[in-house]
Design an enzyme around this catalytic site. Structure first.
Site, short mmCIF file in Angstrom:
data_model
loop_
_atom_site.label_atom_id
_atom_site.label_comp_id
_atom_site.label_asym_id
_atom_site.label_seq_id
_atom_site.Cartn_x
_atom_site.Cartn_y
_atom_site.Cartn_z
N ARG A 121 37.35 -17.85 24.48
CA ARG A 121 36.59 -16.59 24.39
C ARG A 121 35.21 -16.74 23.78
NH1 ARG A 121 41.72 -14.56 22.92
NH2 ARG A 121 42.71 -13.62 24.74
N LYS A 142 20.96 -16.36 29.54
CA LYS A 142 21.72 -16.36 30.80
C LYS A 142 22.41 -17.71 30.99
CE LYS A 142 18.94 -13.23 33.64
NZ LYS A 142 18.12 -13.16 34.87
N GLU A 184 6.21 -22.54 36.30
CA GLU A 184 6.78 -21.44 35.51
C GLU A 184 5.92 -21.17 34.25
OE1 GLU A 184 9.76 -18.90 36.57
OE2 GLU A 184 10.22 -20.93 37.17
N LYS A 226 8.20 -15.67 27.19
CA LYS A 226 9.52 -15.33 27.72
C LYS A 226 10.29 -14.50 26.69
CE LYS A 226 13.32 -15.88 30.33
NZ LYS A 226 14.07 -16.88 31.05
N GLU A 236 17.94 -6.74 31.27
CA GLU A 236 17.22 -6.63 32.54
C GLU A 236 17.17 -5.23 33.15
OE1 GLU A 236 17.01 -9.57 36.34
OE2 GLU A 236 17.86 -10.22 34.45
N ARG A 240 11.66 -6.90 32.09
CA ARG A 240 12.13 -8.24 32.40
C ARG A 240 11.89 -8.57 33.87
NH1 ARG A 240 17.39 -11.13 29.65
NH2 ARG A 240 17.15 -13.15 30.63
N ASN A 244 9.99 -11.95 37.33
CA ASN A 244 10.31 -12.27 38.71
C ASN A 244 9.04 -12.54 39.55
OD1 ASN A 244 12.80 -12.61 39.92
ND2 ASN A 244 12.43 -10.87 41.30
N HIS A 247 8.92 -14.90 42.47
CA HIS A 247 10.30 -15.30 42.75
C HIS A 247 10.90 -14.65 43.99
CE1 HIS A 247 10.03 -17.29 38.94
NE2 HIS A 247 11.27 -17.73 39.01
N HIS A 251 12.41 -17.54 45.93
CA HIS A 251 13.85 -17.70 46.20
C HIS A 251 14.13 -17.78 47.69
CE1 HIS A 251 15.04 -15.92 42.03
NE2 HIS A 251 15.07 -17.23 42.00
N HIS A 264 12.35 -25.61 42.55
CA HIS A 264 12.27 -24.17 42.25
C HIS A 264 10.83 -23.75 41.96
CE1 HIS A 264 13.24 -20.26 40.63
NE2 HIS A 264 12.65 -20.58 39.49
ZN ZN Z 1 12.10 -19.36 37.93
#
Ligand code: ZN
Ligand code: ADP
Length: 355
Positions: A121, A142, A184, A226, A236, A240, A244, A247, A251, A264
């Site tokens: 847990r 994350k 980034e 960040k 988010e 936030r 993106n 992105h 993506h 990336h």
């Molecule tokens: Zn990224």
């Protein structure tokens, strides 16, 4: 060495950045209460080969430890590897006081963080990032793994006890990984800090400049930005989304290329150029950025991409809403905003951009 204090609603923790930051590890572990019974280092074969012994040397005679290595590559962020880590931890008798060390790039941070976030847990973990890109993923809490249906589909928010960013570990990064991470850094500068963007523009003219003082500044300022964004919006809901920037298309390009032949950050770089091309006021900024990226060796935008497939992917983006695609654009450097686009209009703009 620099220290940044990360503040989140759920906890605060330090990030140590600099040459030999790894020497902080013993001290950080000793400061934890309850004291860890043992430590599990999770890394990949490439990073393990290069730096596992340096990390182990910091633990020798102070902590009992185990090490577990997985294959490199984002495709290894799988349920199978997650389960293998859990089984290894159980076998080696990790308990609720144990600590996991995530030694590697974003891939390792994500999977090892998820293992830590769910083992019994949830146990504590420390990030030891070894890529520039990880300045982004090591902050924000994350963690997770991929599912065949999509990347990062399974995971939890779990904050580390500390981030130990030993810049000497970054000297072996391949060039495309340097470019990936630096894109980034540029993103963070563009969305939040015009003077930092000017600093980068002036001082980083070749990839070789990304070392010593400049590397330290890139990582620390990137992390600070960040953190500023995430701490205002941990789950988010609002700003936030500005992270993106670049992105939505980035993506989609990664997906179209099946995550091969492009990193990336390189894909995000194309996405930023596209976003800047969408607004009259930032067209010149985009042209300058394009020239700079070219000088740094970034690949030019692939020409053989299908616009309609890219648009379809952008529509499916988690952040899209129905038929509108939400794009993060800039009014100017440091001033991002969300612009909703009809797919059909964006398709026209993208066709023009990819010409
Ligand atoms: Zn990224
Ligand atoms: P990220 O998501 O941060 O780009 P990954 O974890 O996917 O990072 O790592 C990218 C690749 O670079 C992997 O093959 C990994 O093994 C390798 N790598 C990570 N850190 C280093 C390093 N410091 N030196 C050399 N290779 C590294």
């Amino acid at each position: 060495m620099k220290q940044i204090n990360i503040t989140t609603p759920s906890k605060n923790y330090p990030v140590y950045v600099g040459e030999q930051a790894i020497t902080k590890l013993g001290e950080v572990l000793q400061s934890l209460t309850p004291a860890p019974k043992n430590v599990l280092i999770i890394t990949d074969h490439n990073v393990g080969e290069l730096y596992l012994k340096d990390v182990q040397a910091e633990l020798d005679q102070k902590f009992s430890y185990e090490s577990f290595q997985i294959k490199p590559g984002d495709s290894q962020k799988s349920f199978e590897n997650y389960y293998a880590c859990q089984s290894f931890a159980l076998e080696k008798g990790l308990d609720r006081t144990s600590v996991i060390l995530a030694l590697g790039g974003g891939m390792i941070g994500d999977i090892a963080g998820f293992v830590a976030g769910t083992y019994m847990r949830g146990i504590r973990f420390i990030q030891i990032p070894t890529t520039i890109l990880a300045h982004d993923s090591a902050v924000g809490g994350k963690t997770g793994i991929n599912h065949p249906e999509g990347k990062n589909m399974i995971g939890v928010f779990h904050q580390p006890e500390a981030v130990i960013y030993s810049t000497d570990f970054l000297s072996t990064l391949p060039e495309n990984e340097i470019r990936s991470g630096f894109a980034e850094v540029i993103k963070h500068a563009l969305i939040a800090d015009p003077s930092f963007y000017e600093y980068l523009r002036k001082n980083i003219t070749t990839l070789n400049d990304l070392k010593d003082e400049h590397l330290l500044n890139c990582l620390t300022r990137g992390i600070e930005i960040k953190n500023e964004v995430v701490s205002q919006d941990e789950r988010e809901k609002g700003i936030r989304a500005f992270l993106n920037f670049g992105h939505t298309l980035g993506h989609a390009i990664e997906g179209e290329l099946r995550y091969k032949d492009i990193t990336h950050g390189e894909a995000v770089a194309h996405g930023m150029l596209f976003a800047l091309s969408l607004k009259e006021e930032t067209i010149q900024l985009g042209k300058n950025l394009k020239r700079w990226l070219h000088d740094l060796g970034y690949p030019t935008t692939p020409k053989n991409l299908s616009v309609s497939s890219l648009i379809n992917r952008m529509k499916k983006d988690k952040k899209a809403a129905g038929r509108t695609i939400n794009m993060v654009l800039l009014e100017q450097t440091g001033h991002p905003y969300i612009a909703p686009y009809q797919a059909i209009d964006l398709e026209e703009k993208l066709t023009e951009f990819l010409k």
